[in-house]
Scaffold this active site. Structure first.
Site, short mmCIF file in Angstrom:
data_model
loop_
_atom_site.label_atom_id
_atom_site.label_comp_id
_atom_site.label_asym_id
_atom_site.label_seq_id
_atom_site.Cartn_x
_atom_site.Cartn_y
_atom_site.Cartn_z
N CYS A 2 0.85 -1.30 0.10
CA CYS A 2 0.03 0.01 0.10
C CYS A 2 0.84 1.33 0.02
O CYS A 2 1.70 1.42 1.05
CB CYS A 2 -0.78 -0.13 1.28
SG CYS A 2 -2.06 1.50 1.18
N GLU A 105 -3.66 1.08 -6.09
CA GLU A 105 -2.57 0.13 -6.68
C GLU A 105 -2.58 0.73 -8.36
O GLU A 105 -3.40 1.20 -8.84
CB GLU A 105 -3.09 -1.22 -6.44
CG GLU A 105 -2.73 -1.58 -4.99
CD GLU A 105 -1.28 -1.62 -4.72
OE1 GLU A 105 -0.26 -1.17 -5.31
OE2 GLU A 105 -0.97 -2.08 -3.33
#
Length: 221
Positions: A2, A105
């Protein structure tokens, strides 16, 4: 992993959600492009009282002689967190909750261009990431720092990336914070299939200087 996320929940709503006492140093919201080294909202437990405060996203082990003395540790792998020298004490003693509205992402197209995706809950409410934290001080500089715990992606998320944040359900917040005895290790697992939804967003978010609600708008078909 992340490496970027969004947070839009107002601090007073965060404090109410977590039954936490809010600090006076909280970063402004909304922020649709939270980046490493930013100050972020974090909930920790202090002598039985939950506290909502600000921490630097980027864990600094106590042996770092400067903030740039080693790798920028924004994530801690669930599989090794209990053994890694940087994280093992924090995993035992200093766990925290990191609220988010969603996270980003990237995939790549055939030409190697980075294509951003925005991932958010399939239902209502925020995401709550498992985190660990560490105080760091050296030569007059002092920071309270943190990292997001990550695990292998579930089948749904693996289409985008092979890692994902550890996402905690409300009933598990107390256990992760150490308020309910042992068992935190069992929580470091992928989110259930279907818990998240995701869609492509514009490449503007590829810049860490980008801001605004348009960053999380789905691309038109």
């Amino acid at each position: 992993m992340c490496g970027r996320f969004a947070v839009t929940l107002p601090p007073d709503a965060m404090a109410q959600l977590f039954s936490a006492v809010p600090g006076n140093d909280l970063p402004p919201v909304p922020n649709y492009n939270v980046c490493p080294t930013n100050q972020i909202h974090v909930v920790r437990s202090d002598d039985g009282q939950r506290r909502l405060g600000a921490m630097r996203w980027g864990f600094l082990p106590h042996w770092y002689k400067a903030t740039n003395a080693g790798p920028l540790l924004i994530n801690a792998r669930a599989e090794t967190i209990a053994e890694k020298p940087a994280f093992k004490a924090a995993c035992r003693e200093r766990r925290c909750l990191i609220p988010a509205t969603g996270f980003y992402e990237w995939t790549k197209d055939e030409g190697g261009a980075r294509l951003p995706w925005y991932i958010r809950p399939a239902g209502e409410g925020p995401l709550v990431f498992a985190g660990v934290w560490q105080d760091w001080e050296r030569d007059g500089e002092a920071y309270r720092t943190c990292a997001i715990v990550t695990c292998g992606a579930n089948a749904q998320m693996s289409a985008i990336h092979h890692r994902m944040p550890v996402i905690l359900a409300p009933e598990d917040w107390g256990k992760w914070l150490g308020e309910e005895g042992r068992g935190a290790a069992t929580l470091m697992a992928p989110a259930p299939e279907g818990a998240l939804t995701f869609f492509r967003v514009g490449t503007e978010v590829n810049s860490n200087r980008a801001s605004g609600a348009q960053l999380i708008e789905p691309l038109s078909p």
